[in-house]
Design a protein around this motif. Structure first.
Motif, PDB file in Angstrom:
ATOM      1  N   ARG A  80       6.514  -6.947   9.429  1.00 45.32           N
ATOM      2  CA  ARG A  80       6.658  -7.994  10.441  1.00 45.32           C
ATOM      3  C   ARG A  80       7.268  -9.263   9.848  1.00 45.32           C
ATOM      4  N   ASP A  88       7.977  -5.346  14.319  1.00 46.24           N
ATOM      5  CA  ASP A  88       6.585  -5.332  14.772  1.00 46.24           C
ATOM      6  C   ASP A  88       6.456  -4.113  15.683  1.00 46.24           C
ATOM      7  N   GLY A  90       0.780  -1.233   0.000  1.00 52.29           N
ATOM      8  CA  GLY A  90       0.000   0.000   0.000  1.00 52.29           C
ATOM      9  C   GLY A  90       0.811   1.282   0.000  1.00 52.29           C
ATOM     10  N   LYS A 127      -6.536   7.503  15.198  1.00 52.52           N
ATOM     11  CA  LYS A 127      -6.036   8.558  14.305  1.00 52.52           C
ATOM     12  C   LYS A 127      -6.264   9.955  14.913  1.00 52.52           C
ATOM     13  N   SER A 166      -5.199  10.113   9.180  1.00 49.23           N
ATOM     14  CA  SER A 166      -6.284   9.774   8.246  1.00 49.23           C
ATOM     15  C   SER A 166      -7.331  10.886   8.327  1.00 49.23           C
ATOM     16  N   GLU A 211     -13.287   2.718  -0.305  1.00 47.00           N
ATOM     17  CA  GLU A 211     -11.836   2.454  -0.346  1.00 47.00           C
ATOM     18  C   GLU A 211     -11.440   1.857  -1.695  1.00 47.00           C
TER      19      GLU A 211
END
Ligand SMILES: NC(=O)c1ccc[n+]([C@@H]2O[C@H](COP(=O)([O-])OP(=O)(O)OC[C@H]3O[C@@H](n4cnc5c(N)ncnc54)[C@H](OP(=O)(O)O)[C@@H]3O)[C@@H](O)[C@H]2O)c1
Length: 274
Positions: A36, A60, A15, A156, A139, A218
């Protein structure tokens, strides 16, 4: 380039993080991108002309030790970290009543405390360098709280507060901080979204419809390159702004929130998601 060439970027396996790390490498930056599932030392992208690259580092953000190890690894290789981009995150969907405290804590642990763990480890380095840039990925859901995504929104919103305070605290050490706010963006975020256990048999009739709308938005959302470009621009800014909302439509929404009465904003969100 205002800050130097070594970047540590969390959540670089897909992403927004993946595309941003590649764009930064194209600009000649030495990017340490984390996942991770990464094997340290694996160079996943390089640009011969710019001499930039993306090397993956295992991390992580929910583990203090993992954060320490990843930061030490980059310091051993480079001796400095000029830019930290806190991007790792995921979404959690479900009505508030149907979210356990453990589920909520797991959401904040990655999206909010993950950023805090990274800052705690990198700030002493930047302080000694007397220079650095921290970019937190927030966001638009950190400006408008979204029903059935309350814990995601809370994480957020928390990053907004955190970044505002951080900027003031670190200013005298030559460190800058900024929050970047993407809107709906086409990434694996949608597939990676978690759902609260109780949401399966929800008693909230609007919840499924609302979550379906989120997914649809989305999937038809912005290309993650837009966020990557907004991030890249910040590296050339001596005095970055507090927040950067990505995309003209979302910028307008955020500005309108300042002038609209709260009830009108609530009405619009209700119409959108219920
Ligand atoms: N897509 C959207 O609509 C949207 C909108 C606004 C804001 N954002 C924000 O943008 C950021 C990136 O999301 P995306 O859309 O690019 O989603 P994505 O494709 O699912 O990528 C998420 C990244 O976060 C990493 N990650 C998740 N949990 C982690 C953990 N505990 N430790 C370390 N890394 C972890 C994942 O890496 P591994 O799984 O490989 O570890 C992955 O690289 C997130 O903070 C998200 O909240 C997204």
């Amino acid at each position: 380039m205002e800050y130097g060439r070594v970047v540590l970027l969390t959540g670089a396996s897909s992403g927004i993080g993946k595309i941003t790390s590649e764009k930064l490498a194209d600009l000649g930056l030495r990017v340490y991108g984390t996942s991770r599932r990464a094997n340290n030392g694996n160079i996943v992208y390089s640009n011969e002309a710019s001499q930039g690259f993306v090397e993956m580092v295992q991390l992580d953000v929910c583990s203090d030790q993992s954060v320490k190890d990843a930061v030490s690894y980059v310091m051993e290789k480079e001796g400095c970290i000029n830019v930290l981009i806190n991007n790792a995150g995921f979404g959690l969907a479900g009505a508030i009543e149907e979210t356990t405290a453990e589920e909520a804590m797991a959401q904040l642990n990655t999206n909010f405390f993950g950023t805090h763990r990274m800052c705690r480890e990198v700030l002493p380095i930047m302080r000694k360098q007397k220079k650095g840039l921290i970019i937190n990925i927030g966001s638009v859901a950190g400006i408008f709280s979204i029903p059935y995504q309350s814990m995601y929104s809370a994480s957020k919103f928390a990053l907004e507060a955190y970044t505002e305070a951080l900027r003031i605290e670190v200013r005298d050490f030559g460190i800058k901080a900024v929050i970047v706010e993407p809107g709906d963006t086409r990434t694996s975020f949608t597939e990676n979204r978690q759902y609260t256990a109780e949401s399966e048999n929800t008693v909230y009739p609007n919840s499924k419809k609302s979550i379906h709308k989120m997914i649809k938005d989305e999937k038809s959302g912005d290309n993650p390159i837009e966020t990557a470009q907004a991030i890249c621009k910040l590296l050339y800014k001596k005095n970055p702004p507090v927040r950067v909302t990505v995309g003209p439509v979302y910028k307008l929404f955020v500005q309108l929130k300042r002038v609209f009465p709260n009830r009108l904003t609530e009405y619009i969100i209700r119409r959108m998601y219920s």
